[in-house]
Design an enzyme around this catalytic site. Structure first.
Site, PDB file in Angstrom:
ATOM      1  N   GLN A  60      49.369  34.281  53.336  1.00 11.14           N
ATOM      2  CA  GLN A  60      47.514  33.374  54.098  1.00 11.14           C
ATOM      3  C   GLN A  60      47.098  32.096  53.337  1.00 11.14           C
ATOM      4  OE1 GLN A  60      44.792  37.661  52.229  1.00 11.14           O
ATOM      5  NE2 GLN A  60      46.393  36.625  50.942  1.00 11.14           N
ATOM      6  N   GLU A 115      41.434  38.796  43.405  1.00 11.79           N
ATOM      7  CA  GLU A 115      40.155  38.012  42.569  1.00 11.79           C
ATOM      8  C   GLU A 115      39.747  38.748  41.535  1.00 11.79           C
ATOM      9  OE1 GLU A 115      35.815  38.128  43.637  1.00 11.79           O
ATOM     10  OE2 GLU A 115      36.776  38.295  46.101  1.00 11.79           O
ATOM     11  N   ASP A 135      48.579  44.127  44.504  1.00  8.92           N
ATOM     12  CA  ASP A 135      47.982  42.678  45.609  1.00  8.92           C
ATOM     13  C   ASP A 135      49.224  42.303  46.496  1.00  8.92           C
ATOM     14  OD1 ASP A 135      45.153  41.483  46.360  1.00  8.92           O
ATOM     15  OD2 ASP A 135      46.981  40.289  47.142  1.00  8.92           O
ATOM     16  N   ASP A 166      53.471  45.133  48.277  1.00  7.92           N
ATOM     17  CA  ASP A 166      51.943  45.441  49.262  1.00  7.92           C
ATOM     18  C   ASP A 166      51.936  47.127  48.817  1.00  7.92           C
ATOM     19  OD1 ASP A 166      52.009  46.238  52.579  1.00  7.92           O
ATOM     20  OD2 ASP A 166      52.937  48.511  52.035  1.00  7.92           O
ATOM     21  N   ALA A 167      50.762  48.034  49.006  1.00  4.93           N
ATOM     22  CA  ALA A 167      50.215  48.350  48.577  1.00  4.93           C
ATOM     23  C   ALA A 167      50.821  49.257  49.718  1.00  4.93           C
ATOM     24  CB  ALA A 167      48.521  48.745  48.584  1.00  4.93           C
ATOM     25  N   ASP A 185      40.657  47.101  48.161  1.00  8.81           N
ATOM     26  CA  ASP A 185      39.975  45.462  48.401  1.00  8.81           C
ATOM     27  C   ASP A 185      40.514  44.981  48.734  1.00  8.81           C
ATOM     28  OD1 ASP A 185      37.964  44.379  47.579  1.00  8.81           O
ATOM     29  OD2 ASP A 185      38.660  43.883  45.657  1.00  8.81           O
TER      30      ASP A 185
END
Length: 335
Positions: A60, A115, A135, A166-167, A185
């Site tokens: 990202q 975050e 995350d 990776d979740a 989330d």
């Protein structure tokens, strides 16, 4: 897609690598502006004090902006994720309804949440023994640890375990563990983004649900939920969860910095029907400090959707799969 415009209206580069120009009506601006393309013919724009940091991971593009109306704002892949002045609305709505509907939540798994704000809200609950925050993007987690002062205490809490993975892979690997609450989330499902596969029926049915304890609750952020925007992903995420869980509760709230109403969906095989008075009682008993936004009456209001949205959700037939994914407007780094 988000871009930064200088006082003369000319872009000086973009948050997510999309170049272009941005013009004011009179051809002149007194300050630097951030502009996000919400739809092809609709943009959301606000003034900046400064650009605090920009960076990129393998997944990202990341930016931290100091905005005039909303304070510090985290932007990922050109989409505003969280703003200092109103992030409490999003995170209180994401966390507390599920935690309060559970009779005694002790361990929670967060998918995403890099975050730290979701962990912060969870750790206010006196019953919590352990929070796992998983995350995929270490750059985002480290970035937020460094720049988001409001969550520094949460990151130092010994009950929080931060995992970079990776979740889906992490939950699959923890096949002998189960949780009272699992929270999604995640970033919005955008074309080319890292998260859309974690909104699918197969993921909910074969990965999430088996990891919940008896009476466990799953809750996820579910994208824009406004009169016009709820059909992007909110309605189909709701319908997809209805195929997997017995009780499913959609709810929404206005987030000023998102320029829209936002949606969440809570799901369980146990009833989710506490009254406003029961919610308020549990808040007083369980949560350290006082919520700024959410109380029992507010949740009752949030889960009472407008006639237009209720009818859409009742009539929604689309089930979210990898082959039939829906995306909000925009694209990720790898689109």
């Amino acid at each position: 897609m988000g871009e930064i415009a200088l006082p003369n209206g000319i872009s000086n580069g973009t948050v997510n690598g999309v170049n272009g120009q941005s013009h004011s009506l009179n051809g002149y601006r007194k300050s630097c502006w951030y502009e996000e393309e919400i739809e092809e013919d609709l943009r959301w724009c606000f003034a900046l004090n400064s650009i605090l940091h920009t960076g990129a991971s393998q997944y990202q593009d990341i930016a931290l902006l100091d905005t005039k109306p909303f304070g510090k704002a985290l932007v990922i892949d050109g989409k505003l994720q969280s703003a200092e002045t109103d992030e409490f609305i999003y995170h209180e709505c994401l966390v507390h309804p599920a935690l309060l509907h559970h009779p005694n939540p002790k361990n929670v798994f967060i998918m995403g949440g890099g975050e730290g704000s979701t962990a912060r809200e969870l750790l206010r609950h006196k019953t919590i023994d352990k929070v796992i925050m998983c995350d995929i993007d270490e750059e985002v987690v480290n970035f937020c640890k460094s720049y988001l002062v409001v969550n520094k205490e949460a990151f130092r809490d010994m009950r929080l375990v931060v995992i970079i993975n990776d979740a889906r892979a992490e939950l699959e690997a923890r096949d002998e563990e189960s949780y009272d609450v699992i929270i999604g989330d995640l970033a919005d499902p955008i074309d080319g983004g890292p998260c859309y596969k974690l909104y699918t029926k197969s993921f909910y049915e074969f990965i999430v649900k088996p990891r919940l304890k008896q009476g466990g609750i799953f809750v996820t952020q579910a994208g824009p939920a406004g009169i016009f925007s709820h059909t992007e992903v909110f309605s189909c995420i709701y319908n997809t969860l209805r195929q997997v869980f017995k009780y499913v509760v959609p709810y929404s709230a206005h987030i000023p910095s998102y320029a829209d109403i936002w949606g969440w969906v809570m799901a369980s095989d146990s009833p989710l029907d506490l009254s406003a008075e029961e919610l308020d009682l549990r808040m007083r008993q369980r949560i350290k400090g006082e919520n700024r936004y959410l109380d029992g009456k507010t949740f009752t209001s949030a889960s009472t959707l407008s006639k237009t949205v209720r009818k859409s959700l009742d009539n929604e037939t689309h089930v979210y799969t990898e082959e039939a994914a829906r995306f909000i407007y925009g694209h990720g780094k790898h689109a």
